[in-house]
Design an enzyme around this catalytic site. Structure first.
Site, PDB file in Angstrom:
ATOM      1  N   HIS A  72      -5.252  10.694  62.319  1.00 15.13           N
ATOM      2  CA  HIS A  72      -4.270  11.180  61.350  1.00 15.13           C
ATOM      3  C   HIS A  72      -3.661  10.048  60.514  1.00 15.13           C
ATOM      4  O   HIS A  72      -3.791  10.001  59.298  1.00 15.13           O
ATOM      5  CB  HIS A  72      -3.119  11.886  62.070  1.00 15.13           C
ATOM      6  CG  HIS A  72      -3.523  12.949  63.040  1.00 15.13           C
ATOM      7  ND1 HIS A  72      -3.938  14.185  62.646  1.00 15.13           N
ATOM      8  CD2 HIS A  72      -3.548  12.965  64.401  1.00 15.13           C
ATOM      9  CE1 HIS A  72      -4.201  14.930  63.707  1.00 15.13           C
ATOM     10  NE2 HIS A  72      -3.969  14.210  64.789  1.00 15.13           N
ATOM     11  N   ASP A  73      -2.922   9.185  61.200  1.00 23.80           N
ATOM     12  CA  ASP A  73      -2.034   8.262  60.476  1.00 23.80           C
ATOM     13  C   ASP A  73      -2.759   7.213  59.629  1.00 23.80           C
ATOM     14  O   ASP A  73      -2.260   6.849  58.551  1.00 23.80           O
ATOM     15  CB  ASP A  73      -1.084   7.573  61.472  1.00 23.80           C
ATOM     16  CG  ASP A  73      -0.124   8.563  62.105  1.00 23.80           C
ATOM     17  OD1 ASP A  73       0.080   9.648  61.534  1.00 23.80           O
ATOM     18  OD2 ASP A  73       0.425   8.254  63.178  1.00 23.80           O
TER      19      ASP A  73
END
Ligand code: BDR
Ligand code: CA
Length: 325
Positions: A255-256
């Protein structure tokens, strides 16, 4: 660890993007930091911890450990808010392990947090900046950023863009059927950010679930002969264990790191300008990001919503940046 002098020379600021990172490590936050801490494109003014994946006491220690592993002890580190604006903190040790960066060794690095609160640091940085100067990457709940915008709304014009991981539309939620974790934790904070009128580039589950690790991709990182890449491979193997079962996949969504990948290579993502509102009132759909992707309302656009990515290019970039440590 890190008795060497910090690796500063490569990072001296000449025409670099002034950047603040706000995060809650989290293995995927850690990979995002590994990319950002090795990017000569950035003038990284500071890293701020927020409570999220694990409590603040852990996320603030984790940013110290991660900066130390990267030998970037020159970057100022700050602690931020310890709970969401209006809600109790919910953490995700079931995903990230007890420390957030399992299975890395937890120790007390020499590098310390700055005494100043992270929110005050961001306010000071914006105060001393020109209009449209500062980029903010936010990969945890928006608590710190919303607190800045509430306390000093006149400084919002100094923010060039907010590049965030959070939200979900087509993909559905990962913590409730409707909501993504970061937004679910502090929906009121995202609401403040969405209403601040600054450019927002959002990387939610619609795109992060297309950036999946796999044994082959982890092996390419494992093959790199440096301690940062080894730490990345260790964390990926740990992180994969939960998500590969949940999603019946070969690995986990990264995700990040999509946020920093976008700043480094924006053309790998497909973005669409949309209107977005966050659900605050319903218990059932708390934290849902209602993204008007098909423009069925006349609400003004307030977000650039990521909806596709070239995952091969993403992993090439990640592996390449890790190889350079
Ligand atoms: C987000 O929540 C956390 O578990 C991850 O670090 C990421 O920021 C994904 O929903
Ligand atoms: Ca995170």
């Amino acid at each position: 660890m890190s008795l060497k002098a910090p690796r500063q020379a490569k990072f001296k600021a000449i025409n670099k993007m002034p950047l603040i990172i706000d995060c809650d490590p989290g293995q995927d936050d850690a990979l995002m930091l590994f990319m950002a801490l090795n990017a000569p494109e950035f003038d990284l003014r500071g890293i701020v911890a927020v409570a999220g994946n694990v409590p603040l006491a852990a996320t603030e220690l984790n940013i110290r450990i991660l900066a130390d592993i990267c030998n970037r002890t020159d970057v100022p580190l700050y602690s931020g808010c310890e709970k969401p604006l209006q809600r109790s903190l919910i953490t995700a040790e079931y995903v990230h392990g007890k420390t957030g960066i399992d299975p890395l060794e937890i120790y007390q690095p020499q590098v310390q947090l700055q005494a100043q609160h992270g929110v005050d640091f961001i306010i000071d940085t914006l105060t001393n900046a020109a209009d449209n100067e500062i980029t903010i990457v936010a990969t945890g709940p928006m608590t710190n950023i919303a607190t800045v915008l509430s306390r000093a709304p006149q400084l919002s014009v100094r923010i060039k863009q907010i590049v965030m991981m959070g939200g979900a539309m087509f993909e559905g939620g990962n913590v409730t059927p409707s909501a993504e974790f970061n937004v679910y934790l502090d929906p009121e904070a995202l609401d403040i950010v969405l209403k601040a009128g600054r450019p927002i580039y959002a990387f939610g589950l619609d795109v992060t679930h297309k950036v999946m690790s796999s044994p082959k991709r982890v092996a390419a990182i494992r093959a790199l002969d440096n301690p940062v890449a080894q730490a990345a491979a260790d964390m990926l193997e740990f992180f994969d264990r939960y998500d590969s079962q949940k999603y019946a996949s070969e690995g986990a969504p990264l995700h990040d790191p999509c946020t920093v990948a976008f700043l480094l290579q924006p053309e790998m993502f497909k973005m669409k300008a949309c209107a977005c509102q966050v659900e605050l009132n319903s218990e059932l759909t708390r934290g849902h990001t209602a993204v008007d992707f098909w423009q069925v309302t006349d609400q003004p656009h307030n977000i650039h919503w990521a909806h596709d990515v070239n995952a091969e290019e993403f992993f090439t970039l990640l592996t390449d940046r890790l190889s350079d440590y």
